[in-house]
Design an enzyme around this catalytic site. Structure first.
Site, PDB file in Angstrom:
ATOM      1  N   ARG A  21     -10.993  -4.728  42.794  1.00 39.76           N
ATOM      2  CA  ARG A  21      -9.941  -3.762  43.145  1.00 39.76           C
ATOM      3  C   ARG A  21      -8.773  -4.470  43.793  1.00 39.76           C
ATOM      4  O   ARG A  21      -8.955  -5.236  44.729  1.00 39.76           O
ATOM      5  CB  ARG A  21     -10.475  -2.733  44.130  1.00 39.76           C
ATOM      6  CG  ARG A  21     -11.382  -1.777  43.440  1.00 39.76           C
ATOM      7  CD  ARG A  21     -11.474  -0.483  44.180  1.00 39.76           C
ATOM      8  NE  ARG A  21     -12.622   0.211  43.632  1.00 39.76           N
ATOM      9  CZ  ARG A  21     -13.335   1.078  44.292  1.00 39.76           C
ATOM     10  NH1 ARG A  21     -13.015   1.380  45.528  1.00 39.76           N
ATOM     11  NH2 ARG A  21     -14.358   1.659  43.726  1.00 39.76           N
ATOM     12  N   SER A 112     -11.692   4.304  41.931  1.00 43.00           N
ATOM     13  CA  SER A 112     -12.416   5.423  42.533  1.00 43.00           C
ATOM     14  C   SER A 112     -11.513   6.374  43.310  1.00 43.00           C
ATOM     15  O   SER A 112     -10.603   6.963  42.756  1.00 43.00           O
ATOM     16  CB  SER A 112     -13.524   4.865  43.421  1.00 43.00           C
ATOM     17  OG  SER A 112     -14.338   5.893  43.886  1.00 43.00           O
ATOM     18  N   HIS A 113     -11.725   6.475  44.596  1.00 42.50           N
ATOM     19  CA  HIS A 113     -11.021   7.443  45.441  1.00 42.50           C
ATOM     20  C   HIS A 113      -9.739   6.876  46.027  1.00 42.50           C
ATOM     21  O   HIS A 113      -9.054   7.566  46.772  1.00 42.50           O
ATOM     22  CB  HIS A 113     -11.957   7.840  46.579  1.00 42.50           C
ATOM     23  CG  HIS A 113     -12.530   6.627  47.258  1.00 42.50           C
ATOM     24  ND1 HIS A 113     -13.497   5.858  46.651  1.00 42.50           N
ATOM     25  CD2 HIS A 113     -12.245   6.030  48.414  1.00 42.50           C
ATOM     26  CE1 HIS A 113     -13.782   4.833  47.428  1.00 42.50           C
ATOM     27  NE2 HIS A 113     -13.041   4.903  48.514  1.00 42.50           N
ATOM     28  N   LYS A 125     -14.350  -2.522  36.637  1.00 40.86           N
ATOM     29  CA  LYS A 125     -15.754  -2.659  37.002  1.00 40.86           C
ATOM     30  C   LYS A 125     -16.577  -2.853  35.743  1.00 40.86           C
ATOM     31  O   LYS A 125     -16.310  -2.210  34.725  1.00 40.86           O
ATOM     32  CB  LYS A 125     -16.187  -1.373  37.719  1.00 40.86           C
ATOM     33  CG  LYS A 125     -17.602  -1.428  38.233  1.00 40.86           C
ATOM     34  CD  LYS A 125     -17.871  -0.290  39.198  1.00 40.86           C
ATOM     35  CE  LYS A 125     -18.336   0.935  38.467  1.00 40.86           C
ATOM     36  NZ  LYS A 125     -19.045   1.873  39.351  1.00 40.86           N
ATOM     37  N   ASP A 276     -13.875  12.985  43.120  1.00 44.23           N
ATOM     38  CA  ASP A 276     -12.867  11.970  43.428  1.00 44.23           C
ATOM     39  C   ASP A 276     -12.176  11.454  42.169  1.00 44.23           C
ATOM     40  O   ASP A 276     -12.332  12.006  41.079  1.00 44.23           O
ATOM     41  CB  ASP A 276     -13.498  10.805  44.200  1.00 44.23           C
ATOM     42  CG  ASP A 276     -14.400   9.951  43.337  1.00 44.23           C
ATOM     43  OD1 ASP A 276     -14.965  10.502  42.362  1.00 44.23           O
ATOM     44  OD2 ASP A 276     -14.540   8.748  43.598  1.00 44.23           O
ATOM     45  N   ASP A 278     -12.554   9.064  40.002  1.00 39.94           N
ATOM     46  CA  ASP A 278     -13.312   8.743  38.787  1.00 39.94           C
ATOM     47  C   ASP A 278     -14.537   9.622  38.587  1.00 39.94           C
ATOM     48  O   ASP A 278     -15.348   9.362  37.690  1.00 39.94           O
ATOM     49  CB  ASP A 278     -13.709   7.260  38.783  1.00 39.94           C
ATOM     50  CG  ASP A 278     -14.632   6.921  39.940  1.00 39.94           C
ATOM     51  OD1 ASP A 278     -14.513   7.561  41.003  1.00 39.94           O
ATOM     52  OD2 ASP A 278     -15.474   6.025  39.783  1.00 39.94           O
ATOM     53  N   ASP A 280     -17.279  10.311  40.459  1.00 40.97           N
ATOM     54  CA  ASP A 280     -18.653  10.040  40.888  1.00 40.97           C
ATOM     55  C   ASP A 280     -18.974  10.583  42.277  1.00 40.97           C
ATOM     56  O   ASP A 280     -20.131  10.713  42.632  1.00 40.97           O
ATOM     57  CB  ASP A 280     -18.998   8.536  40.772  1.00 40.97           C
ATOM     58  CG  ASP A 280     -18.053   7.652  41.550  1.00 40.97           C
ATOM     59  OD1 ASP A 280     -17.100   8.162  42.162  1.00 40.97           O
ATOM     60  OD2 ASP A 280     -18.272   6.413  41.523  1.00 40.97           O
ATOM     61  N   ARG A 281     -17.935  10.924  43.049  1.00 46.25           N
ATOM     62  CA  ARG A 281     -18.215  11.462  44.381  1.00 46.25           C
ATOM     63  C   ARG A 281     -18.193  12.981  44.382  1.00 46.25           C
ATOM     64  O   ARG A 281     -17.657  13.592  43.445  1.00 46.25           O
ATOM     65  CB  ARG A 281     -17.154  10.990  45.376  1.00 46.25           C
ATOM     66  CG  ARG A 281     -17.187   9.514  45.621  1.00 46.25           C
ATOM     67  CD  ARG A 281     -16.253   9.113  46.739  1.00 46.25           C
ATOM     68  NE  ARG A 281     -16.464   7.707  47.040  1.00 46.25           N
ATOM     69  CZ  ARG A 281     -16.110   7.116  48.169  1.00 46.25           C
ATOM     70  NH1 ARG A 281     -15.516   7.813  49.106  1.00 46.25           N
ATOM     71  NH2 ARG A 281     -16.351   5.839  48.355  1.00 46.25           N
ATOM     72  N   GLU A 362     -25.553   8.358  49.061  1.00 42.99           N
ATOM     73  CA  GLU A 362     -24.842   7.604  50.081  1.00 42.99           C
ATOM     74  C   GLU A 362     -24.040   8.573  50.932  1.00 42.99           C
ATOM     75  O   GLU A 362     -23.571   9.606  50.441  1.00 42.99           O
ATOM     76  CB  GLU A 362     -23.868   6.613  49.441  1.00 42.99           C
ATOM     77  CG  GLU A 362     -24.535   5.507  48.657  1.00 42.99           C
ATOM     78  CD  GLU A 362     -23.535   4.395  48.373  1.00 42.99           C
ATOM     79  OE1 GLU A 362     -23.490   3.445  49.159  1.00 42.99           O
ATOM     80  OE2 GLU A 362     -22.789   4.491  47.388  1.00 42.99           O
ATOM     81  N   LYS A 375     -23.517   7.351  40.693  1.00 47.03           N
ATOM     82  CA  LYS A 375     -23.487   8.643  41.368  1.00 47.03           C
ATOM     83  C   LYS A 375     -22.660   9.594  40.513  1.00 47.03           C
ATOM     84  O   LYS A 375     -21.881   9.145  39.676  1.00 47.03           O
ATOM     85  CB  LYS A 375     -22.946   8.517  42.777  1.00 47.03           C
ATOM     86  CG  LYS A 375     -21.579   7.867  42.893  1.00 47.03           C
ATOM     87  CD  LYS A 375     -21.293   7.535  44.341  1.00 47.03           C
ATOM     88  CE  LYS A 375     -19.954   6.846  44.496  1.00 47.03           C
ATOM     89  NZ  LYS A 375     -20.058   5.478  44.948  1.00 47.03           N
ATOM     90  N   ARG A 495     -16.012   0.271  59.365  1.00 47.71           N
ATOM     91  CA  ARG A 495     -16.693   1.562  59.323  1.00 47.71           C
ATOM     92  C   ARG A 495     -17.755   1.580  60.420  1.00 47.71           C
ATOM     93  O   ARG A 495     -18.559   0.650  60.529  1.00 47.71           O
ATOM     94  CB  ARG A 495     -17.367   1.777  57.977  1.00 47.71           C
ATOM     95  CG  ARG A 495     -16.408   1.683  56.789  1.00 47.71           C
ATOM     96  CD  ARG A 495     -16.977   2.439  55.591  1.00 47.71           C
ATOM     97  NE  ARG A 495     -16.327   2.106  54.329  1.00 47.71           N
ATOM     98  CZ  ARG A 495     -15.127   2.538  53.937  1.00 47.71           C
ATOM     99  NH1 ARG A 495     -14.401   3.299  54.743  1.00 47.71           N
ATOM    100  NH2 ARG A 495     -14.644   2.188  52.762  1.00 47.71           N
TER     101      ARG A 495
HETATM  102  C1  G1P Z   1     -17.447   2.575  49.780  1.00 47.20           C
HETATM  103  C2  G1P Z   1     -18.594   3.401  50.295  1.00 47.20           C
HETATM  104  C3  G1P Z   1     -19.841   3.105  49.510  1.00 47.20           C
HETATM  105  C4  G1P Z   1     -19.567   3.343  48.016  1.00 47.20           C
HETATM  106  C5  G1P Z   1     -18.350   2.552  47.580  1.00 47.20           C
HETATM  107  C6  G1P Z   1     -17.956   2.865  46.138  1.00 47.20           C
HETATM  108  O1  G1P Z   1     -17.739   1.206  49.920  1.00 47.20           O
HETATM  109  O2  G1P Z   1     -18.822   3.168  51.677  1.00 47.20           O
HETATM  110  O3  G1P Z   1     -20.888   3.923  49.958  1.00 47.20           O
HETATM  111  O4  G1P Z   1     -20.665   2.958  47.251  1.00 47.20           O
HETATM  112  O5  G1P Z   1     -17.244   2.860  48.410  1.00 47.20           O
HETATM  113  O6  G1P Z   1     -17.642   4.212  45.964  1.00 47.20           O
HETATM  114  P1  G1P Z   1     -17.208   0.319  51.135  1.00 47.20           P
HETATM  115  O7  G1P Z   1     -15.712   0.456  51.150  1.00 47.20           O
HETATM  116  O8  G1P Z   1     -17.801   0.906  52.382  1.00 47.20           O
HETATM  117  O9  G1P Z   1     -17.699  -1.074  50.866  1.00 47.20           O
HETATM  118 ZN    ZN Z   2     -15.510   7.129  42.782  1.00 50.33          ZN
END
Ligand code: G1P
Ligand code: ZN
Length: 542
Positions: A21, A112-113, A125, A276, A278, A280-281, A362, A375, A495
């Site tokens: 990314r 993703s998000h 990916k 989200d 893509d 998956d969330r 998760e 997911k 985090r």
């Molecule tokens: C974050 C989330 C993790 C998830 C990932 C991809 O990763 O915390 O649970 O699998 O996005 O969606 P992180 O930024 O914490 O490494």
């Molecule tokens: Zn996603």
């Protein structure tokens, strides 16, 4: 004609928690995407004439990279690529296609998000033949290859028009453009009692789904409004946009605030959900109650048998380490196997393939099962709808009865975004240095019972992943976890995951910030967060 183009390596193509990314302009550097795609093709195992699935979440730069990936696949010996119409596939739909088409893998274009647009984020990916994200052995091999790459191969022919369904050829390779929703919906039909959900909706149950201008729009319209007959308008923000309408396609209390406030009205819908960028969330909301993702995992695990695809019961549950232990309490009571893995869906793949677990989740709004190897946001929504239709109760009643039976795990995640990388590394290093002396230390009423840096040995292939986050457990089971994000694209994101268990139902109505107050203050003392980051408060609380 196939061209071999000389290139020089980039030194920053190491995939993170979920692929490579970077900001869009970074990806737009000459040869940047080409190099990474060639590194994938060189590093991964595949037979001659292999099948490759390609799709993305439709964000800015998706179209350009899809074209590149198709032209490069044609020059690298693939026999067929299966690509979603207009280059669109949700991540779980791509996972499903890899499995059903017996592909050797797939390329999923998504961040993703993370926000999109010309200055937003982009990502590539690779998923392996089981449909899941490439495990670390594969991503390491891709990274190694990226550091020594001297050329990439690409067809000079144009990629076909991806708006037209059907087959065409480029070089010797077949390009098959498919409806992104059809196979996915067919899979959902095998898992859920869609007719029963449809009847529940027809009987007056109301819902709202926020697609956040991202990839689930077409899936949600076809499934919720089409197959399940919910009224038009049930799906909001249902048209995918390259910049997600300027929004942040992350379904949480911050970015899905509008949906949540609608659900908090006394006359709001019975059920609300979002997904989200893509797909998956997921976010699950009932009237007057936001379901925390860790609770959602536990509730789904406890009720999955109500959906036809899981009627025989589930084999076990897996959760990522920072996810709350609510699911563990379901596993313990029901005699199910329970696994704790590092953050990232890729760690569930082996457990799912080996049949050790059926449901995974998760804390970051990810829930799924063995139906694919990602997911799956829409799956989680359908699972909840199936449970709601069978139980005939409200979301709130289901959540509260779950807490009565298993206890309530108060939970929050505090994110400190874009902090100085050196400060973040220093904070983690200092915590790690102090781990050995931490047990027995008292902070207010809290006494540390255990402290470690999580490492995981995969029970299937024996691979070991170290330094996966610092865990500090207090007597009584309260816990704080510190880790750095592996998906950020700027600076570092710290985090901090906080949880407190409460078995007494009379104490289940507290606000999480109240139940967690002492732990939050203690986390700042132990982690020296404000001192080291200069931040008085987190940027995002989920
Ligand atoms: C974050 C989330 C993790 C998830 C990932 C991809 O990763 O915390 O649970 O699998 O996005 O969606 P992180 O930024 O914490 O490494
Ligand atoms: Zn996603």
């Amino acid at each position: 004609m196939i061209e071999t183009v000389a290139t020089t390596p980039f030194d920053d193509q190491k995939p993170g928690t979920s692929g490579l990314r970077k900001k869009v302009p970074h990806f737009q550097q000459p040869n940047y995407a080409q190099n990474f795609i060639q590194s994938i093709f060189d590093a991964v195992e595949r037979p001659e004439e292999a099948v490759l699935v390609i799709g993305g979440d439709g964000r800015f730069f998706n179209r350009e990279v899809i074209q590149l990936a198709i032209r490069m696949a044609a020059a690298n010996g693939y026999g067929r690529v299966v690509v979603g119409q207009n280059g669109i596939l949700s991540t779980p739909a791509a996972s499903n296609l890899i499995r059903t088409r017996k592909a050797s893998g797939g390329i999923v274009l998504s961040a993703s998000h993370n926000p999109g647009g010309p200055k937003g984020d982009f990502g590539i990916k690779y998923n392996i033949a089981n449909g899941g994200p490439a495990p670390e052995g594969v991503t390491e091999a891709i990274y190694r290859r990226s550091k020594e790459l001297s050329a990439y191969r690409i067809s000079q022919a144009a990629a076909p028009d991806l708006s037209v369904l059907g087959e065409s050829r480029i070089e010797g390779m077949v390009v098959e453009v498919i409806d992104p929703v059809a196979d996915y919906l067919a899979l959902m039909e095998t898992l859920f009692d869609l007719d029963r959900i449809k009847a529940h909706l027809a009987a007056g149950f109301t819902m709202r789904f926020d697609a956040m201008h991202a990839v689930t729009g077409p899936y949600a319209k076809a499934i919720f409004e089409g197959r399940l007959g919910a009224p038009a308008g049930t799906v909001i923000n249902g048209t995918p946009l390259e910049d997600f309408g300027g929004g942040h396609p992350d379904p949480n209390a911050v970015y899905a605030a509008e949906l949540i406030s609608e659900l908090m009205q006394a006359d709001g819908p019975d059920f609300g959900a979002a997904s989200d960028g893509d797909g998956d969330r997921n976010l699950i909301v009932g009237r007057g109650v936001v379901v925390s993702p860790s609770d959602s995992l536990a509730i789904i695990a406890a009720n999955a048998h109500l959906a036809p695809g899981y009627a025989g019961g589930i084999a076990g549950i897996a959760r990522s380490m920072p996810t709350s232990q609510a699911a563990d309490r379901v596993a313990a009571k029901r005699g199910l196997a329970m696994f704790e893995t590092p953050t990232g869906w890729k760690f569930f793949g082996n457990l799912l393939d080996a049949g050790k677990v059926t449901i995974c989740g998760e804390e970051s709004s990810g829930t799924g099962s063995d139906h694919v190897r990602e997911k799956d946001g829409v799956w989680a929504v359908l699972m909840w709808l199936n449970i709601l239709a069978v139980r005939g109760e409200s979301v709130r009643e289901i959540v509260e009865s779950h807490w009565r039976e298993f206890g309530r795990t108060y939970y929050q995640r505090h994110d400190y975004e874009e902090i100085d990388k050196r400060a973040a590394d220093g904070l983690m290093a200092s915590l790690r240095d102090r781990l050995a002396s931490m047990a027995g230390q008292r902070f207010g009423t809290l006494v540390v019972s255990e402290a470690d840096d999580f490492s995981y040995k995969d029970p299937v292939d024996g691979s070991i992943s170290t330094s996966q986050g610092v865990r500090i457990v207090f007597s009584g089971g309260s816990r704080v976890v510190f880790r750095l994000s592996g998906t950020g694209t700027k600076g570092a994101t710290l985090r901090v995951y906080l949880e407190v268990f409460e078995s007494n139902p009379e104490r289940h109505a507290r606000a999480p910030e109240e139940a967690l107050a002492e732990l939050i203050a203690t986390a700042d003392v132990i982690g020296e967060i404000s001192r080291r980051t200069g931040r008085a408060a987190p940027d995002v609380i989920t």
